[in-house]
Design an enzyme around this catalytic site. Structure first.
Site, mmCIF file in Angstrom:
data_model
loop_
_atom_site.group_PDB
_atom_site.id
_atom_site.type_symbol
_atom_site.label_atom_id
_atom_site.label_comp_id
_atom_site.label_asym_id
_atom_site.label_seq_id
_atom_site.Cartn_x
_atom_site.Cartn_y
_atom_site.Cartn_z
ATOM 1 N N LYS A 22 -32.680 36.248 12.139
ATOM 2 C CA LYS A 22 -33.409 35.011 12.450
ATOM 3 C C LYS A 22 -32.384 33.903 12.108
ATOM 4 O O LYS A 22 -32.356 32.904 12.599
ATOM 5 C CB LYS A 22 -34.600 35.166 11.538
ATOM 6 C CG LYS A 22 -35.200 33.730 11.506
ATOM 7 C CD LYS A 22 -36.447 33.747 10.634
ATOM 8 C CE LYS A 22 -36.409 33.671 8.991
ATOM 9 N NZ LYS A 22 -35.853 32.311 8.642
ATOM 10 N N ASN A 23 -32.001 34.273 10.701
ATOM 11 C CA ASN A 23 -31.040 33.034 9.945
ATOM 12 C C ASN A 23 -29.674 32.921 10.716
ATOM 13 O O ASN A 23 -28.908 32.086 10.380
ATOM 14 C CB ASN A 23 -30.931 33.295 8.592
ATOM 15 C CG ASN A 23 -32.024 33.225 7.712
ATOM 16 O OD1 ASN A 23 -33.136 32.742 8.467
ATOM 17 N ND2 ASN A 23 -32.012 33.572 6.355
ATOM 18 N N ARG A 92 -38.231 24.625 8.451
ATOM 19 C CA ARG A 92 -37.275 24.070 7.709
ATOM 20 C C ARG A 92 -35.986 24.085 8.595
ATOM 21 O O ARG A 92 -34.969 23.154 8.343
ATOM 22 C CB ARG A 92 -36.919 24.928 6.399
ATOM 23 C CG ARG A 92 -35.714 24.864 5.614
ATOM 24 C CD ARG A 92 -35.714 23.840 4.641
ATOM 25 N NE ARG A 92 -34.230 23.789 4.220
ATOM 26 C CZ ARG A 92 -33.941 22.698 3.224
ATOM 27 N NH1 ARG A 92 -34.725 21.721 2.988
ATOM 28 N NH2 ARG A 92 -32.663 22.489 2.726
ATOM 29 N N CYS A 116 -41.188 27.163 4.175
ATOM 30 C CA CYS A 116 -41.892 27.802 3.151
ATOM 31 C C CYS A 116 -42.089 26.894 1.896
ATOM 32 O O CYS A 116 -41.145 26.318 1.689
ATOM 33 C CB CYS A 116 -41.026 29.255 2.904
ATOM 34 S SG CYS A 116 -41.362 30.357 3.914
ATOM 35 N N ARG A 121 -36.255 22.243 -2.044
ATOM 36 C CA ARG A 121 -35.702 22.457 -0.746
ATOM 37 C C ARG A 121 -35.262 21.015 -0.260
ATOM 38 O O ARG A 121 -35.480 20.354 0.895
ATOM 39 C CB ARG A 121 -36.274 23.202 0.531
ATOM 40 C CG ARG A 121 -36.784 24.530 -0.281
ATOM 41 C CD ARG A 121 -37.244 25.402 1.104
ATOM 42 N NE ARG A 121 -36.088 26.063 1.647
ATOM 43 C CZ ARG A 121 -36.272 26.862 2.330
ATOM 44 N NH1 ARG A 121 -37.344 27.392 2.736
ATOM 45 N NH2 ARG A 121 -35.118 27.610 2.952
ATOM 46 N N ASP A 124 -30.070 16.718 0.573
ATOM 47 C CA ASP A 124 -28.985 15.644 0.340
ATOM 48 C C ASP A 124 -27.719 16.191 0.691
ATOM 49 O O ASP A 124 -26.594 15.255 1.293
ATOM 50 C CB ASP A 124 -29.130 15.268 -1.177
ATOM 51 C CG ASP A 124 -28.931 16.584 -2.184
ATOM 52 O OD1 ASP A 124 -29.560 17.476 -1.502
ATOM 53 O OD2 ASP A 124 -28.390 16.437 -3.219
ATOM 54 N N LEU A 125 -27.235 17.502 0.459
ATOM 55 C CA LEU A 125 -26.070 17.983 1.024
ATOM 56 C C LEU A 125 -25.878 17.966 2.539
ATOM 57 O O LEU A 125 -24.558 17.501 2.835
ATOM 58 C CB LEU A 125 -25.676 19.335 0.442
ATOM 59 C CG LEU A 125 -25.969 19.448 -1.264
ATOM 60 C CD1 LEU A 125 -26.077 21.103 -1.696
ATOM 61 C CD2 LEU A 125 -24.827 18.836 -1.990
ATOM 62 N N ASP A 305 -33.710 36.027 -0.768
ATOM 63 C CA ASP A 305 -34.610 36.548 0.389
ATOM 64 C C ASP A 305 -35.016 38.027 0.082
ATOM 65 O O ASP A 305 -35.893 38.590 0.932
ATOM 66 C CB ASP A 305 -34.155 36.379 1.610
ATOM 67 C CG ASP A 305 -34.022 34.892 2.181
ATOM 68 O OD1 ASP A 305 -34.668 34.130 1.319
ATOM 69 O OD2 ASP A 305 -33.544 34.649 3.120
ATOM 70 N N ILE A 327 -32.191 30.368 -7.180
ATOM 71 C CA ILE A 327 -32.122 29.637 -5.936
ATOM 72 C C ILE A 327 -33.230 28.413 -5.738
ATOM 73 O O ILE A 327 -32.975 27.620 -5.565
ATOM 74 C CB ILE A 327 -31.881 30.604 -4.718
ATOM 75 C CG1 ILE A 327 -30.428 31.502 -5.072
ATOM 76 C CG2 ILE A 327 -31.600 29.699 -3.367
ATOM 77 C CD1 ILE A 327 -29.276 30.887 -4.986
ATOM 78 N N ARG A 397 -43.056 34.417 10.824
ATOM 79 C CA ARG A 397 -42.144 33.714 11.017
ATOM 80 C C ARG A 397 -40.747 34.638 11.175
ATOM 81 O O ARG A 397 -39.791 33.984 11.468
ATOM 82 C CB ARG A 397 -41.965 32.941 9.974
ATOM 83 C CG ARG A 397 -43.123 31.660 9.880
ATOM 84 C CD ARG A 397 -42.863 30.638 8.864
ATOM 85 N NE ARG A 397 -41.372 30.439 8.854
ATOM 86 C CZ ARG A 397 -40.913 30.408 7.672
ATOM 87 N NH1 ARG A 397 -41.420 30.295 6.658
ATOM 88 N NH2 ARG A 397 -39.338 30.108 7.743
HETATM 89 C C1 UD1 Z 1 -30.997 29.626 4.015
HETATM 90 C C2 UD1 Z 1 -32.017 30.739 4.488
HETATM 91 C C3 UD1 Z 1 -32.877 31.189 3.411
HETATM 92 C C4 UD1 Z 1 -32.382 31.581 2.153
HETATM 93 C C5 UD1 Z 1 -31.351 30.402 1.713
HETATM 94 C C6 UD1 Z 1 -30.641 30.936 0.372
HETATM 95 C C7 UD1 Z 1 -31.801 30.151 6.989
HETATM 96 C C8 UD1 Z 1 -32.394 29.585 8.124
HETATM 97 N N1 UD1 Z 1 -32.527 30.223 5.703
HETATM 98 O O1 UD1 Z 1 -31.719 28.463 3.668
HETATM 99 O O2 UD1 Z 1 -33.639 32.056 4.217
HETATM 100 O O3 UD1 Z 1 -33.441 31.687 1.280
HETATM 101 O O4 UD1 Z 1 -30.556 30.037 2.806
HETATM 102 O O5 UD1 Z 1 -29.978 32.065 0.601
HETATM 103 O O6 UD1 Z 1 -30.632 30.401 6.732
HETATM 104 N N2 UD1 Z 1 -30.080 22.483 -1.806
HETATM 105 C C9 UD1 Z 1 -29.865 21.108 -2.358
HETATM 106 N N3 UD1 Z 1 -29.750 20.149 -1.340
HETATM 107 C C10 UD1 Z 1 -29.247 20.485 0.099
HETATM 108 C C11 UD1 Z 1 -29.445 21.859 0.472
HETATM 109 C C12 UD1 Z 1 -29.818 22.946 -0.513
HETATM 110 O O7 UD1 Z 1 -30.319 20.763 -3.410
HETATM 111 O O8 UD1 Z 1 -29.065 19.427 0.852
HETATM 112 C C13 UD1 Z 1 -30.620 23.443 -2.444
HETATM 113 C C14 UD1 Z 1 -31.984 24.041 -2.254
HETATM 114 O O9 UD1 Z 1 -33.041 23.352 -2.754
HETATM 115 C C15 UD1 Z 1 -31.975 25.457 -2.878
HETATM 116 C C16 UD1 Z 1 -30.230 25.758 -2.630
HETATM 117 O O10 UD1 Z 1 -29.627 24.513 -2.583
HETATM 118 O O11 UD1 Z 1 -32.403 25.270 -4.170
HETATM 119 C C17 UD1 Z 1 -30.267 26.719 -1.677
HETATM 120 O O12 UD1 Z 1 -30.381 26.256 -0.277
HETATM 121 P P1 UD1 Z 1 -29.643 26.505 0.997
HETATM 122 O O13 UD1 Z 1 -28.600 27.331 0.805
HETATM 123 O O14 UD1 Z 1 -29.355 25.381 1.652
HETATM 124 O O15 UD1 Z 1 -30.751 27.208 1.796
HETATM 125 P P2 UD1 Z 1 -31.497 27.051 3.082
HETATM 126 O O16 UD1 Z 1 -30.063 26.805 4.125
HETATM 127 O O17 UD1 Z 1 -32.285 26.086 3.266
#
Ligand code: UD1
Length: 422
Positions: A22-23, A92, A116, A121, A124-125, A305, A327, A397
């Site tokens: 999925k991811n 998301r 979820c 989540r 900003d990045l 995960d 995380i 999902r």
């Molecule tokens: C992806 C996966 C999800 C997995 C996660 C961590 C997909 C579709 N989903 O989610 O299943 O649990 O990686 O392995 O691939 N963060 C910030 N700012 C940002 C983005 C992220 O602070 O702009 C923080 C988040 O709040 C979180 C951490 O970074 O605490 C990890 O997030 P991220 O690696 O971005 O996960 P996702 O891409 O949402």
């Protein structure tokens, strides 16, 4: 609302073919927008999240069909750059569309995404990365307007190796002018798959799988046919389920290298694992041992995960285990549900202290998010008596017909769909 009803206590046994990831599929579907024409993707799982992504792409003007694991997506007719709020809120991963839409149309309007409830989540990045490439971003409440006459390559350092931000930047930078370097990039296998797909379309990207990714922007991309990698989280879920039920399961279509941190943990718990090419055999004849300390961290460390699923195994282990979630701050909600099944778990901040018990007992429990839901299913399979898992739309999902997959391994599990009142 559908429920899963599980009669527990039966060891899983048999062979299973693991679904596509999925991811990996979600960002690759979004990235298809970067090329005009028909892209064909194989091994795309049949999931709620994939349906949502395809619906969004249709809403943007694409033509999309998903049959027998293959998605045929024609982006030539795409003409809308605004993603409707209602669809953004369903998932998301809708945020992945920002980079491709910006690169294709020079502007996009999206909303703060849903998904979820496992933590704050932030995005900003993602926004900082796109800004570095030259995008102007305006945030009006939860509406995000993004414009760029021209995207230009840049050196981008991520303060945290966010999976989604790395992917969004890669997609936008694929068509930017000049070279982009992402340092402290996420290293997850799904990022390597996105690089593989973009390069198959003619992009020039190197370094996915390491912490520095270099993207040399190209003028245009060409549609292609591409096969999605196996889902390491689904494979991991089945491996833990096999161990927790003291079963013996063979998994086909896996990439064992993507599962090394889980394999290491399971072996420490006394689970037998044999690897042969893309096949993993998992067996657990005796009570598992506690594992002193597991900490979730970005790949290649232990994945968040799989945290809730492994916790179920540890509730049944001999001794005290410690599992720390670093995380997502809201990702220990399954603890209350597992306690209702007889687990002995104490939570202190983001750490769970798990004292193994000889057995779990069936109960009615609620899936609080996707992976927590999968964990409760494992608990139900291992428990004595009947477990009812509610709110299973979360599970749908990410797992392709979980009850069918587990029934093939001998589990006594069925879906109960209430008949609507007229
Ligand atoms: C992806 C996966 C999800 C997995 C996660 C961590 C997909 C579709 N989903 O989610 O299943 O649990 O990686 O392995 O691939 N963060 C910030 N700012 C940002 C983005 C992220 O602070 O702009 C923080 C988040 O709040 C979180 C951490 O970074 O605490 C990890 O997030 P991220 O690696 O971005 O996960 P996702 O891409 O949402």
């Amino acid at each position: 609302m559908d429920k899963l009803v599980i009669e527990g206590g039966k060891p899983l046994s048999g062979t299973i073919v693991i679904q596509g990831a999925k991811n990996a599929a979600l960002p690759i579907l979004a990235a298809s927008l970067l090329a005009d024409g028909t892209t064909t993707l194989d091994h795309v799982p049949d999931l709620l999240d994939i349906d949502v992504m395809l619906n969004i792409l249709r809403e943007l003007g694409c033509r999309a069909e998903h049959t027998g694991g293959t998605v045929v997506l024609d982006t030539e007719t795409a003409h809308i750059s605004h993603v409707p709020e209602a669809l953004m809120r369903q998932m998301r991963s809708s945020i992945f569309l920002m980079g491709p839409l910006l690169a294709r149309f020079g502007e996009t309007q999206v909303y703060q995404p849903g998904g979820c409830a496992i933590g704050e989540r932030k995005i900003d990045l993602h926004l900082e990365g796109l800004q570095a490439l030259g995008a102007e971003i305006e945030e009006l409440g939860n509406r995000i307007i993004c414009r760029a006459d021209k995207l230009r390559g840049a050196d981008i350092h991520l303060s945290f190796p966010s999976v989604g931000a790395t992917e969004n930047i890669m997609m936008a930078a694929a068509l930017a002018e000049g070279r982009t370097t992402i340092s402290n990039a996420a290293r997850e296998p799904e990022i390597q798959d996105l690089q593989g797909f973009l390069n198959a379309m003619g992009a020039k990207i190197m370094g996915a799988g390491t912490d520095t990714i270099t993207i040399d922007g190209v003028q245009s991309l060409t549609p292609c046919r591409y096969k999605i990698i196996p889902d390491r989280i689904v494979a991991g879920t089945v491996m833990v389920a096999a161990a927790a039920t003291r079963g013996q399961v063979t998994l086909q279509n896996t990439q064992p290298a993507h599962l090394s941190s889980l394999i290491h943990v399971l072996r420490r718990a006394g689970v037998q694992i044999v690897i042969d090419g893309d096949i993993i055999k998992v067996g657990c004849a005796a009570r598992p041992r506690a594992v002193e300390r597991i900490v979730t961290s970005p790949y290649p460390a232990f994945p968040t995960d799989l945290q809730s699923q492994v916790m179920v195994l540890l509730t049944l282990a001999d001794g005290v285990s410690v599992l720390k979630e670093t995380i997502f701050e809201g990702r220990l909600k399954h603890v209350d549900e597992l306690s209702r099944m007889g687990a002995d778990i104490r939570v202190d901040m983001n750490a769970a202290f798990i004292r193994g018990v000889p057995r779990l007992y069936g109960a009615t429990v609620e899936a609080t998010d996707l992976r927590a839901g999968a964990a409760l299913v494992i608990a139900g399979l291992a428990a004595q008596g009947r477990t009812v898992v509610e709110q299973i739309h979360h599970i749908d999902r990410g797992y392709e017909k979980i009850e069918t997959m587990l029934s093939r391994l001998g589990a006594r599990i069925s879906r109960y769909t209430p008949v609507p009142n007229n």
